[in-house]
Design a protein around this motif. Structure first.
Motif, PDB file in Angstrom:
ATOM      1  N   GLN A  39       0.851  -1.184   0.000  1.00 59.94           N
ATOM      2  CA  GLN A  39       0.000   0.000   0.000  1.00 59.94           C
ATOM      3  C   GLN A  39       0.885   1.231   0.000  1.00 59.94           C
ATOM      4  N   ALA A  40       0.806   1.988  -1.075  1.00 64.99           N
ATOM      5  CA  ALA A  40       1.559   3.228  -1.200  1.00 64.99           C
ATOM      6  C   ALA A  40       0.741   4.368  -0.598  1.00 64.99           C
ATOM      7  N   PRO A  41       1.397   5.452  -0.211  1.00 62.96           N
ATOM      8  CA  PRO A  41       0.671   6.586   0.382  1.00 62.96           C
ATOM      9  C   PRO A  41      -0.431   7.092  -0.545  1.00 62.96           C
ATOM     10  N   GLY A  42      -1.635   7.205   0.006  1.00 67.80           N
ATOM     11  CA  GLY A  42      -2.750   7.731  -0.760  1.00 67.80           C
ATOM     12  C   GLY A  42      -3.364   6.768  -1.750  1.00 67.80           C
ATOM     13  N   THR A  90       7.833   2.215  -3.629  1.00 66.68           N
ATOM     14  CA  THR A  90       7.732   2.707  -2.258  1.00 66.68           C
ATOM     15  C   THR A  90       6.339   2.437  -1.709  1.00 66.68           C
ATOM     16  N   ALA A  91       6.291   1.727  -0.587  1.00 67.48           N
ATOM     17  CA  ALA A  91       5.008   1.327   0.001  1.00 67.48           C
ATOM     18  C   ALA A  91       5.278   0.559   1.291  1.00 67.48           C
ATOM     19  N   GLN A 109       8.040  -1.285   5.882  1.00 67.36           N
ATOM     20  CA  GLN A 109       8.137  -0.119   5.000  1.00 67.36           C
ATOM     21  C   GLN A 109       9.311  -0.282   4.028  1.00 67.36           C
ATOM     22  N   THR A 111      11.154   2.039   1.159  1.00 65.21           N
ATOM     23  CA  THR A 111      11.261   3.371   0.573  1.00 65.21           C
ATOM     24  C   THR A 111      12.397   3.364  -0.440  1.00 65.21           C
TER      25      THR A 111
END
Length: 114
Positions: A39-42, A90-91, A109, A111
């Motif tokens: 799950q990536a940001p947003g 990144t996720a 995480q 990155t």
């Protein structure tokens, strides 16, 4: 109760590699399908790769050829080898049985940044 404990994430540069590991407690992974998600940001959580109890694998198009999912039945763990990482990888990465009713772990995480 089944639990998934992910590890191996970190901060890397584009083109680097990482190996994620997921120790499964409460069930024998040799008997079930297992999957990695991220799950990536947003964004919504998405399937990255899955492996059947017969060893067959399936990958998202975005990671095909770069990621490899494998199982270690002796350790009751599922691994994800990630090569040639890109910023879009990144996720937070999670592993789980790809069926409803099982709890999500905390994830690890990843990155990718220069």
């Amino acid at each position: 109760q089944v639990q998934f404990v992910e590890s191996g994430g970190g901060l890397v540069q584009p083109g680097d590699s990482l190996r994620l590991s997921c120790v499964v407690r409460g069930t024998a992974i040799s008997l079930v399908f297992m999957a990695w998600y991220r799950q990536a940001p947003g964004k919504q959580r998405e399937l990255v790769a899955e492996i059947g109890n017969d060893g067959r694998t399936n990958y998202a198009e975005t990671v095909k050829g770069r990621f490899t999912i494998s199982r270690d039945n002796a350790e009751n763990a599922v691994n994800l080898q990630m090569n040639n990482l890109k910023s879009e990888d990144t996720a937070v990465y999670y592993c789980k049985l790809p069926v409803p009713g099982y709890p999500w772990g905390r994830g690890t995480q990843v990155t990718v940044s220069s």
